[in-house]
Design a protein around this motif. Sequence first.
Motif, PDB file in Angstrom:
ATOM      1  N   PHE A  76      33.240  51.652 -59.887  1.00 34.06           N
ATOM      2  CA  PHE A  76      32.757  50.282 -59.747  1.00 34.06           C
ATOM      3  C   PHE A  76      31.243  50.321 -59.716  1.00 34.06           C
ATOM      4  N   TYR A  77      30.610  49.619 -60.631  1.00 38.54           N
ATOM      5  CA  TYR A  77      29.159  49.534 -60.728  1.00 38.54           C
ATOM      6  C   TYR A  77      28.516  50.924 -60.762  1.00 38.54           C
ATOM      7  N   GLY A  78      29.156  51.824 -61.495  1.00 41.15           N
ATOM      8  CA  GLY A  78      28.610  53.152 -61.709  1.00 41.15           C
ATOM      9  C   GLY A  78      28.862  54.150 -60.607  1.00 41.15           C
ATOM     10  N   ARG A  79      29.665  53.786 -59.609  1.00 44.45           N
ATOM     11  CA  ARG A  79      29.979  54.705 -58.516  1.00 44.45           C
ATOM     12  C   ARG A  79      31.495  54.862 -58.396  1.00 44.45           C
ATOM     13  N   SER A  80      31.923  56.011 -57.920  1.00 41.96           N
ATOM     14  CA  SER A  80      33.343  56.276 -57.751  1.00 41.96           C
ATOM     15  C   SER A  80      33.775  55.912 -56.335  1.00 41.96           C
ATOM     16  N   SER A 120      38.533  48.038 -50.608  1.00 39.79           N
ATOM     17  CA  SER A 120      37.979  49.388 -50.707  1.00 39.79           C
ATOM     18  C   SER A 120      36.517  49.455 -50.284  1.00 39.79           C
ATOM     19  N   GLY A 121      35.895  48.293 -50.094  1.00 45.04           N
ATOM     20  CA  GLY A 121      34.483  48.262 -49.750  1.00 45.04           C
ATOM     21  C   GLY A 121      33.562  48.299 -50.945  1.00 45.04           C
ATOM     22  N   ALA A 122      34.116  48.267 -52.149  1.00 47.39           N
ATOM     23  CA  ALA A 122      33.304  48.438 -53.355  1.00 47.39           C
ATOM     24  C   ALA A 122      32.172  47.430 -53.439  1.00 47.39           C
ATOM     25  N   LEU A 123      32.467  46.172 -53.156  1.00 54.03           N
ATOM     26  CA  LEU A 123      31.449  45.138 -53.274  1.00 54.03           C
ATOM     27  C   LEU A 123      30.398  45.261 -52.174  1.00 54.03           C
ATOM     28  N   ALA A 124      30.831  45.385 -50.924  1.00 49.70           N
ATOM     29  CA  ALA A 124      29.884  45.485 -49.808  1.00 49.70           C
ATOM     30  C   ALA A 124      29.000  46.713 -49.931  1.00 49.70           C
ATOM     31  N   ILE A 125      29.599  47.842 -50.265  1.00 47.81           N
ATOM     32  CA  ILE A 125      28.846  49.093 -50.368  1.00 47.81           C
ATOM     33  C   ILE A 125      27.846  49.023 -51.516  1.00 47.81           C
ATOM     34  N   THR A 126      28.266  48.462 -52.643  1.00 44.83           N
ATOM     35  CA  THR A 126      27.359  48.325 -53.783  1.00 44.83           C
ATOM     36  C   THR A 126      26.166  47.444 -53.423  1.00 44.83           C
ATOM     37  N   LEU A 127      26.420  46.342 -52.742  1.00 44.58           N
ATOM     38  CA  LEU A 127      25.324  45.458 -52.343  1.00 44.58           C
ATOM     39  C   LEU A 127      24.392  46.138 -51.346  1.00 44.58           C
ATOM     40  N   ALA A 128      24.960  46.909 -50.433  1.00 45.33           N
ATOM     41  CA  ALA A 128      24.126  47.625 -49.465  1.00 45.33           C
ATOM     42  C   ALA A 128      23.219  48.639 -50.150  1.00 45.33           C
ATOM     43  N   GLU A 130      22.292  48.500 -53.480  1.00 47.59           N
ATOM     44  CA  GLU A 130      21.462  47.903 -54.522  1.00 47.59           C
ATOM     45  C   GLU A 130      20.408  46.940 -53.988  1.00 47.59           C
ATOM     46  N   LEU A 131      20.648  46.340 -52.822  1.00 46.22           N
ATOM     47  CA  LEU A 131      19.709  45.387 -52.239  1.00 46.22           C
ATOM     48  C   LEU A 131      18.895  46.072 -51.149  1.00 46.22           C
TER      49      LEU A 131
END
Length: 278
Positions: A76-80, A120-128, A130-131
Amino acid sequence: MSAVPDIAGALGWARERIEQMDARVLLRHALACPASRLVAWPEQRLSDAEWAAFQHMVERRVAGEPVAYLIGEREFYGRSFSVTPAVLIPRPDTELLVELALAHFSAQPRLRVLDMGTGSGALAITLALELDAADVTALDRSREALWVAMANAARLGASVSFVQSDWFGSLGEERFQLIVANPPYIAAADPHLEEGDLRFEPRSALAAGASGLDDLAEIVGRSPQHLESGGWLFVEHGYDQAFAVRGLLADAGFASIASWKDLAGIERVSGGRWLGRG
C-alpha cells in the motif's frame, strides 16, 4: 505431478489452476526469493518442503482464498503491510485518501489526524510517515485488527496512537484537523459478498446495513463534533454512492463538498470542510 519439479515445472502446474501472476507470487513466497530467481534459474529444482508448501497455497487459492492472506502481506502506497483474515486487504483505491490528505495538509505543522476503522493500519501509518509532524490516531472496534495495525506501525517505524472504539465512542471531546475513513459500505444483501476474495474478508469491515450507508451516515453525522473549525473529512465509498454521501455531508453542515475519482474514473472519495455552526 508426482516428482518434485523445477521452477518452470512448478509454475506450469500452477498455471493450469490459477492465474499466472498469482502463481508467481505464491512461488516466490514458498521459495522466499526475489522475482529475478524465477526468471534466472527456471531449471532449479524445489525441495520437498518448498513443493509441498507451494501446492498447499495453490490449492487454497483455487478455493478462493486471497493471495494477500496466503502470503500474509499487501503493498500500500509503496510499503508492505502485514495482513491477516482479521483485517480488510488494503486496496489501491484507498490511496486516493492519502493523496487528498497530502494535497490539503502537506505544509501544515502540528496536524492532528484521525483514521476511522484502521484495519491493518495502512492508511494511518502511511499518513504518519508522509505528513511531517502529524499526530495520528487510529481506531478500530476490533482488538484483533488493532494488533495487526500496531505490529505494522512498529515494523515500519510509524508513530501512531491506537484506540479501540466503536467509531467515535471512546474519543470523548477530542478534535482533529483531518478525519479520514474507509468504512464498510457494501449493502448487507449484496451478492458480491459471497463471491471471490470478499468471502474471506471480515464481513464487519465490508457490509453496513441495507443500503451500505449506515456507517458512512454515522461518521459524517458525528464528525462535526470532532473536527476543528476549518478541518476536513474525507470518506471512501462505493462506486454508486457519491451522490448520497454528498447529501449526507450537506445535511451535516459541511462546506466545500466534492467527490474525487479513482484511477478507474469512478467517484471513490467524497468529503467536505467543517467551518463550524453558523
